[in-house]
Design a protein around this motif. Structure first.
Motif, short mmCIF file in Angstrom:
data_model
loop_
_atom_site.label_atom_id
_atom_site.label_comp_id
_atom_site.label_asym_id
_atom_site.label_seq_id
_atom_site.Cartn_x
_atom_site.Cartn_y
_atom_site.Cartn_z
N PRO A 126 -121.26 -44.31 46.30
CA PRO A 126 -121.51 -43.34 47.37
C PRO A 126 -122.73 -43.65 48.24
N GLN A 127 -123.67 -44.44 47.73
CA GLN A 127 -124.85 -44.75 48.54
C GLN A 127 -124.51 -45.57 49.78
N LEU A 128 -123.31 -46.14 49.80
CA LEU A 128 -122.89 -46.92 50.96
C LEU A 128 -122.25 -46.06 52.05
N ARG A 129 -122.11 -44.77 51.81
CA ARG A 129 -121.42 -43.91 52.77
C ARG A 129 -122.41 -43.44 53.83
N ASN A 130 -122.86 -44.38 54.61
CA ASN A 130 -123.86 -44.12 55.64
C ASN A 130 -123.26 -44.44 57.00
N ARG A 131 -123.60 -43.64 57.99
CA ARG A 131 -123.04 -43.88 59.33
C ARG A 131 -123.83 -44.92 60.11
N GLU A 132 -125.11 -45.08 59.83
CA GLU A 132 -125.98 -45.91 60.66
C GLU A 132 -125.93 -47.37 60.23
N THR A 133 -125.83 -48.26 61.20
CA THR A 133 -125.66 -49.69 60.93
C THR A 133 -126.88 -50.28 60.23
N VAL A 134 -128.07 -50.07 60.78
CA VAL A 134 -129.27 -50.67 60.20
C VAL A 134 -129.53 -50.11 58.81
N ALA A 135 -129.40 -48.81 58.64
CA ALA A 135 -129.63 -48.21 57.33
C ALA A 135 -128.66 -48.76 56.30
N THR A 136 -127.41 -48.98 56.70
CA THR A 136 -126.42 -49.49 55.75
C THR A 136 -126.70 -50.95 55.40
N LEU A 137 -127.18 -51.74 56.35
CA LEU A 137 -127.58 -53.10 56.03
C LEU A 137 -128.64 -53.10 54.93
N ARG A 138 -129.58 -52.20 55.04
CA ARG A 138 -130.65 -52.13 54.04
C ARG A 138 -130.10 -51.70 52.68
N THR A 139 -129.17 -50.75 52.69
CA THR A 139 -128.56 -50.31 51.43
C THR A 139 -127.75 -51.44 50.80
N GLU A 198 -130.28 -57.43 61.07
CA GLU A 198 -131.02 -56.31 61.64
C GLU A 198 -131.75 -56.76 62.91
N ARG A 199 -132.41 -57.91 62.85
CA ARG A 199 -133.11 -58.40 64.05
C ARG A 199 -132.12 -58.64 65.18
N ALA A 200 -131.01 -59.27 64.87
CA ALA A 200 -130.01 -59.55 65.90
C ALA A 200 -129.45 -58.25 66.48
N TYR A 201 -129.16 -57.29 65.62
CA TYR A 201 -128.60 -56.02 66.08
C TYR A 201 -129.56 -55.31 67.03
#
Length: 1001
Positions: free
Chosen positions: A387-400, A416-419
């Motif tokens: 469930p920790q992967l159920r995030n809407r935000e791209t950068v936050a999910t990359l970190r997870t 993240e830098r490219a995004y």
């Protein structure tokens, strides 16, 4: 915060962009205009006190016509923005708009007692639309200033834009539901909060759902309703009510008024958009997703969140959808579908070079879409169990993903830098003219200016950083499911024994779509036995055998797998020495997919590949997927080949071979998704220009050897139609006119077989046409259409410049002047004649005209085309009502009636005419927002269809591969969404046609 304090925008601004002299001049002139006003004096004081603020205003004046217009429209507003903290100012702006809409709704209750209710509601809606647009204008300027001024980082900018959208949608929904309550359709428990208990659900999707809106973004929303909601009055049909309210919601947000618009609204992510209403009941939606929902819809729902309406009902609906979105277990079919989604995002991930000019930073190689897909696919696969992967935000999910070990820290940091970099580039692109564009300027000078808007000294410095990020993203994207195609192919367990066909393999081939499985198996066994000469060597056979499972898997996806297999068999039969090529294909499975796509969806290209396998050399070159070759490169390449021509017949063969190979290579770029329709159209036209010039020169040389030279004689070839507008497709004819000049005092040629000027140039023109159209050992080059010449079929094939000028000025019909808007000189034996032809065309097009008469002629012409060709087939993109001809006729009409006063509107390209007309104020913003995207859509789809089909397109009989190609070209999730989008687009275009021309055809 105190006005003008240390925390204010003006005090903190350090622009991340470069100022140019033109911007300083504009600002100085404007300050002089408003020098006697309070805002004018305040601005001078701010700029004197804060160097960064002065530079910020000059940057806006330099690089963004849209922001500069916003700044100049209300100097007092600009002063207020500069004097306050941007976070506090944005919050106050949004809160005030929401409060005013709520106050207006409550006031309307008392007004309705004294006035007719309909009149009161209409006024309330107009007031609400004005308030929302004023809010959007202030927020747009504020957010841009905080971004360019260096106060906000890119994700704060995306969050701010999303806050504006949430406020606008929420306030508009509140206004509409309050109106429905006053009308007796709803009975909310709390009249001050009509959303509660209404059952009306608005889900924010895409970037809005994730809180990541871009600067000029559409907002993707889906609207649902609970038919059993307690707030719905008995006897009210909820479907009709909420569909009507949704239409009003769209109008409130996207309709153009004197104050502009709020957001463009996209409802196409809803279930089956081609056949469902714009508001869908929750039970129907749940039934759809549970029974027919696709993996791309699961991916889309990852970002879904309630943003307006009945928030509790929205959360409950998403909870009910959670098992659909977040599956704990995935079978091979589901995994294969996810891998296929990756393949469709970018048909060819590529190797080697990327062209910077014209690159699409969202959809292109290494772009934003690849980063988003990298994240979302791993969420789809693992999010059900984690469930920790159920995030809407791209950068936050990359970190997870990195924290959980799904990706390493380097991948997280790189992506993240490219995004963040690409999102900032995206914002600056869209700030220029408030357009939802993701494409970098195609001209180097324009890209140089854009680079300075981003703070780089010029194009090259920007390109170095951009290419670094694009390359990094491609590498990570390439490794995502890298061996999935090979594993999927191996799981099929296809075997091809040398002595007999395997019955299990025959069954599997049939399941894969081969109608003649026995013949297919026999063909593959023949390959593996080394029968084709390309497979005679042991090394070649060994490497090729490793390719076979993946190759068959990709060929099976073709529209006609059997035909694709036969085409590849012909290719092998003509290939000399395949070991090196097979080794390259083994190292790059995506190239195998591209070759299979060419063979399976584009018969014309498949024939070229089968007959001329050497074109694969260019396809495997690292530079191939970079910039398309320009005119100089094409001419140099052709010239090298033509120097080796041993005869005139050999010359014609070499020109045809060159043309066919280049058409193949451009077509492969289209199928790979690495060029836009505009780039492809220009490339096809550039190729035709090169061929026409080569033939014009050679036919002239040969002709003069027999008939000599007419004193003062010269000829020019005018490109018309698609060639003139540089909008050609793979199968386009060449619309040409030949114009000549000579010394009338000496009208006869001086050769061994002299001719008078008129028959001389007529015979020369016929020879030129024959050189293009005659079928040789290498086939036919182009079909040529000369019907646009003066007097059409009844006129001479070549026209003197004097007769051409006289005809166009005194005899030509309006439709002929419409055609002339697309004319340009493709080849000329004399620069003086070319200049004279250009002068005549410009003089004719800039002549004064009666707009009403021209409009009437254009409408009659459109009516005649409809009578001849029909206009009722939606997928006849050219002739359908609201199709490409409507747009072309609008562009030609605008040129004919406005060129006298605004000659800058003239251009052979329909798209560029619309762009210029909008910039000049000739085409309204509302019209431009319909016509320009529609023209691009039709060109995008047209390039694919003309490349892949010889007959009219029928969606019912088309294969899945072609339908996916079309959906990808239009940047929509699937063909159902595309079909709905096309119908809506054609309807809107036809309305614009009627509005601009004054009547329907």
């Amino acid at each position: 915060m105190a006005s003008g304090g240390s925390g204010c925008l003006a005090a903190r601004a350090v622009p991340r962009a470069l100022v140019e002299a033109a911007g300083r001049v504009r600002v100085a002139a404007w300050l002089d205009e408003i020098a006697g006003t309070d805002p004018g004096r305040a601005l001078r004081a701010i700029m004197a006190a804060h160097q960064g603020a002065a530079a910020l205003i000059e940057v806006v004046a330099t690089s963004s016509p849209y922001l500069w217009d916003l700044a100049r429209a209300d100097p007092g507003r600009l002063v207020a923005l500069l004097e306050q903290d941007p976070d506090a100012r944005l919050a106050a702006c949004l809160a005030q708009a929401a409060r005013e809409l709520r106050d207006g709704a409550s006031q309307t209750q008392t007004q309705a007692q004294a006035q007719a209710q309909a009149q009161a509601q209409a006024q309330a809606q107009a007031d609400a639309m004005r308030i929302l647009r004023e809010m959007k204008a202030e927020a747009a300027l504020l957010i841009a200033l905080a971004d360019i001024g260096g106060l906000w980082q890119v994700m704060r900018v995306t969050r701010a834009l999303t806050e504006v959208a949430d406020t606008a949608v929420g306030a508009a929904v509140h206004h509409l539901l309050a109106g429905a309550a006053r009308a007796g359709h709803l009975a909310p428990p709390d009249p001050d909060r009509p959303e509660v208990g209404s059952g009306y659900i608005v889900l924010a999707m895409g970037k809005m759902g994730a809180g990541e809106l871009n600067y000029s973004s559409d907002i993707d929303i889906m609207v649902f309703f609970d038919p059993a909601a307690p707030g719905i009055m008995p006897g009210v049909e909820p479907g009709s009510l909420y569909v009507r309210l949704t239409r009003q919601l769209v109008k409130m947000l996207q309709e153009r008024t004197p104050q502009g618009y709020v957001f463009r609204v996209d409802l196409r992510l809803r279930p089956d958009p081609s056949s469902t209403q714009i508001a869908i009941s929750v039970p129907a939606a749940l039934d759809y997703y549970e029974g027919r929902g696709q993996n791309w819809e699961r991916a889309a729902m990852i970002k879904a969140r309630p943003c307006a309406g009945d928030m509790a009902a929205g959360k409950a609906m998403l909870a009910d959808l959670s098992p659909f979105i977040w599956r704990k277990y995935l079978d091979f079919a589901a995994l294969g579908d996810i891998h296929e989604m990756k393949r469709q995002i970018q048909a060819y991930r590529g190797h080697g070079e990327v062209a910077v000019e014209g690159h699409n930073i969202k959809l292109g190689r290494g772009g934003i879409r690849e980063i988003e897909f990298f994240v979302q696919t791993q969420q789809l696969i693992a999010g059900g169990r984690h469930p920790q992967l159920r995030n809407r935000e791209t950068v936050a999910t990359l970190r997870t993903l990195a924290e959980g070990g799904w990706i390493d820290g380097a991948a997280r940091d790189d992506l993240e830098r490219a995004y963040l970099f690409l999102r900032e580039v995206e914002h600056r692109l869209q700030m220029i003219a408030d357009e939802q564009t993701h494409t970098l300027p195609s001209a180097r000078a324009e890209l140089d200016r854009f680079a300075r808007f981003l703070g780089y000294p010029g194009r090259d410095a920007f390109a170095d950083v951009l290419l670094g990020h694009l390359g990094t993203v491609q590498q990570h994207y390439m490794r995502l499911f890298e061996d999935a195609p090979v594993r999927a192919a191996e799981r099929r367990g296809l075997v091809f024994p040398p002595d007999a066909d395997a019955h299990e393999t025959l069954d599997k081939l049939s399941e894969m779509g081969f109608r003649h499985a026995l013949e297919a198996s026999a063909t593959v066994r023949r390959w593996l036995a080394g029968v084709p000469r390309a497979l005679k060597g042991t090394t070649a056979r060994t490497v090729f055998a490793e390719l076979v499972p993946v190759l068959i898997d990709h060929i099976a996806r073709a529209e006609n797998p059997d035909a694709a297999l036969i085409a590849f068999d012909r290719f092998l039969g003509n290939l000399h020495g395949g070991a090196r090529l097979f080794s390259l294909l083994r190292q790059n499975p995506d190239l195998v997919a591209l070759v299979a796509r060419v063979l399976g969806t584009a018969p014309r290209l498949a024939d070229t590949l089968a007959q001329h396998p050497q074109v694969m050399d260019a396809l495997t070159d690292r530079a191939f997927f970079g910039a398309l070759p320009g005119p100089e490169t094409l001419e140099a390449t052709l010239a090298v080949s033509l120097t080796e021509a041993r005869s005139y017949e050999d010359f014609l063969d070499r020109v045809r071979l060159f043309g066919q190979e280049q058409i193949f290579l451009i077509g492969a770029r289209i199928l790979s998704g690495t060029v836009s329709a505009q780039q492809a159209g220009e490339a096809f036209a550039g190729l035709a220009d090169t061929v026409v010039r080569a033939l014009h020169w050679r036919v002239g040389t040969t002709f003069r050897a027999t008939h000599g030279v007419v004193p003062g004689g010269a000829s020019a070839v005018l490109a018309m139609g698609k060639l003139g507008g540089r909008e050609m497709t793979a199968g386009s004819d060449l619309d040409l006119i030949v114009v000549y000049d000579f010394d009338e005092a000496y009208p006869e040629s001086d050769g061994p077989r002299p001719l008078h000027a008129a028959p001389y140039f007529a015979r020369f023109t016929q020879r030129l046409i024959n050189a293009m159209t005659t079928r040789t050992n290498y086939g036919r080059l182009y079909d040529v259409d000369m019907r646009l010449r003066p007097s059409g079929r009844s006129g001479p094939v070549a026209t003197s410049i004097a007769a051409f000028s006289d005809y166009q000025h005194t005899e030509a019909w309006t439709w002929e002047h419409m055609a002339l808007t697309r004319a340009r000189v493709a080849s000329a034996s004399s620069p003086a004649l070319a200049a004279r032809v250009v002068s005549v065309i410009r003089d004719v097009l800039c002549s004064p005209r009666d707009p009403d008469m021209v409009a009437g002629d254009v409408v009659e012409m459109r009516k005649a085309v409809a009578a001849e060709k029909g206009d009722g087939e939606r997928w006849d993109l050219k002739n359908a009502a609201g199709g490409l001809i409507d747009i072309e006729f609008i562009a030609q009409y605008l040129q004919l009636i406005h060129a006298e006063r605004e000659p800058g509107i003239l251009n052979p390209s329909t798209g560029r005419v619309l762009e210029r007309a909008a910039r000049l104020g000739i085409l309204s913003v509302e019209d431009a927002e319909v016509l320009r995207p529609a023209e691009r859509l039709y060109q995008d789809l047209g390039q694919i269809l003309r490349l892949c089909l010889a007959a009219p397109f029928d969606p019912k009989s088309a294969g899945g591969s072609l339908l996916s190609l079309l959906a990808r070209a239009a940047d929509v999730p699937d063909f159902a969404a595309l079909d709905a989008h096309l119908a809506e687009t054609q309807e809107r275009v036809r309305k614009r046609f009627v509005s601009i021309l004054g009547s329907a055809p």
